[in-house]
Design a protein around this motif. Sequence first.
Motif, PDB file in Angstrom:
ATOM      1  N   ARG A 111     -23.824 -38.823  29.182  1.00  0.00           N
ATOM      2  CA  ARG A 111     -23.938 -37.504  28.559  1.00  0.00           C
ATOM      3  C   ARG A 111     -25.391 -37.051  28.475  1.00  0.00           C
ATOM      4  N   GLU A 319     -16.725 -42.372  34.492  1.00  0.00           N
ATOM      5  CA  GLU A 319     -17.609 -41.218  34.354  1.00  0.00           C
ATOM      6  C   GLU A 319     -18.236 -40.836  35.687  1.00  0.00           C
ATOM      7  N   SER A 360     -18.610 -31.019  31.587  1.00  0.00           N
ATOM      8  CA  SER A 360     -18.336 -32.454  31.761  1.00  0.00           C
ATOM      9  C   SER A 360     -18.859 -33.304  30.614  1.00  0.00           C
ATOM     10  N   THR A 361     -19.496 -32.687  29.609  1.00  0.00           N
ATOM     11  CA  THR A 361     -20.103 -33.469  28.531  1.00  0.00           C
ATOM     12  C   THR A 361     -19.144 -33.733  27.377  1.00  0.00           C
ATOM     13  N   PHE A 362     -18.490 -32.686  26.884  1.00  0.00           N
ATOM     14  CA  PHE A 362     -17.587 -32.832  25.747  1.00  0.00           C
ATOM     15  C   PHE A 362     -16.298 -32.065  26.009  1.00  0.00           C
ATOM     16  N   SER A 366     -13.798 -33.352  29.745  1.00  0.00           N
ATOM     17  CA  SER A 366     -15.084 -34.023  29.960  1.00  0.00           C
ATOM     18  C   SER A 366     -14.915 -35.333  30.706  1.00  0.00           C
ATOM     19  N   THR A 368     -16.109 -38.171  29.823  1.00  0.00           N
ATOM     20  CA  THR A 368     -15.813 -39.227  28.848  1.00  0.00           C
ATOM     21  C   THR A 368     -14.330 -39.298  28.539  1.00  0.00           C
TER      22      THR A 368
END
Length: 602
Positions: A111, A319, A360-362, A366, A368
């Motif tokens: 992230r 990821e 793609s972070t949260f 995402s 994750t």
Amino acid sequence: MKLPSLGNLYKNAIIVFKRFPTLFVTVVFATALCCFLLDEPVIGNATKNKLWQLLATCNLLFTLGLSVDLFAESKTYTPTRKWVLRVAAMVLCLLLYTVLDPSEYHTDVVRFGLFAFAFHQLVAFAPFITHNGSNNFWHFNKSIFLRFLTAALYSLTLFVGLAIAIFAVEELFNLDLPSKIYSQLFAVTAIGFNTLFFLAGVPTAFDRETLGAQYPKGLKIFTQYVLIPLMTIYLGILLIYEIKILADWELPKGIVATLIMGYAVFGILSLLLVWPIKSDAGNRWVRLFSQFFYLTLIPLLALLAFAIYKRVANYGFTEERHILLVLGLWLAGISGYSLLFRKDNIKLIPMSLFAVVLLSTFGPQSATNISRQSQQTRLAEMLRVETTEDADQAANIVSYLVNTHGLQSLQDFTETDLGVLDKEITEKHAELSRYSINSLKRDTIFTLLNISPGGAGMGRYLYITRDDHGLIPISGYNYGYRVESYQAASTEVGIGSHRCEIVLDQETREVTIEMDNDSTIVFSLVPLIDEIYQAYKDGRLTKRADGGDQFSYPSDRMRLQKENSQFVVALMLEQLNGNFRTNRSRSDYGFSFSGYLLFKEK
């Protein structure tokens, strides 16, 4: 090249502070913090990890803060409105610092990388969010790019010059300066000088005099005669490889996805570099490359899609695979847009990259979330079926989930409260490194889920020595012979009037003594290794003053004894270093030991 004078440096520093006050303070603080950490301060591992994370957050604040300042300049905001945006950027970075924990979870490292990449893209188009047209956009980013290269060259020259000067002073005046002075000097030049020098040359977005309307001749020569020909060769290699795959009807190698992404990245960079001159007379090679680049991507994108599909179908999402898929889809979208609409909007490239990377972070989409759910689903299926061939993959999945998403990501597979267990393990072994703590967490969940850790390829590398390390009790013995795991596998020695062969087997962890006309003595280190590892898990090992993963173990437990008709033989181990939990059917993990064989004649 002419290095700037001290007077110019001071003048430019004042200009930078007035134009980018928060960035100036961030750079100075980050430089001081990095020098402090490189000084190897005596602080706890948890505190040290948070300080390194704070240093990484400074990078996020720098790029986001620069984007905010450039946007405010383009809108000619008042000082008050500028400070509102600056405070908002600082609050966002503080929130990320609080929410993310890269020392604990690998997914937060990813992230951090995604946010850093997204904020760098934001710098490219922040001044042009509400302005149309690509000409100023290209000239602005050209100036930024050239300023970055100039700053890097100046900084490298300054570092090398000062490092040589320090070395010369050491040699000439017989000084013994600590070696960390060089790493700290690098921090000062790479973070402090380099960044402030870069900021001093950041142009105003719409100042054509500052930006310069002329296309740099050196950039044209580099792109036209170096970069584009290299990209063409690269393309040829990939296309020939694709033809080979079709002819042999074989699966593509894993590296092909990286190569295709590399070609796409440098190809798009080439397109951006030659954008103003692609239609000029005399640039036929450049024009052809610009016209056909996205067409050449079509077969490569098909190969990329197949390669990603095979990896995900066999091993699920991680990821990295999720990011690769997202970039592949982005490439397909950019290629389709350019081929179908034929619009010359180069600003779309960083803007769309910024958007897809942030997504793609949260959130449920995402990297994750999708990766965690993918691996949890695979693990549930393997535990339900319980086939032997899935054992290795199940162990690897458990290790991935613990390292990347934490112990709590396996809560659905056990009734034990993993949140409480995670806290208990972390607090009990607070003095250990994060890697060591994660190793203990993996061992715990392997036991709870009744999964063999052998297939995980994981282990705990420990350094074990005797309590009275260095003292060898030889009373009562006639002969002594030193053994080390690095010596020859088989050695013939004379013990009095007897000949014996000492064999060291790294695979089985055995020391064998074959004597003439007598029975063979075999010392197996495996029971001792298992005993020490269990003591480590239970927290019963005594930590040595050296710190790290160095422990001592009772001398009587490090002494093994056997006998035959002629001798009583003791193996007095001085140290055991290696992976204390390894699939013993494999020999690719190093394990070393040293000690003495003591012989007493009967």
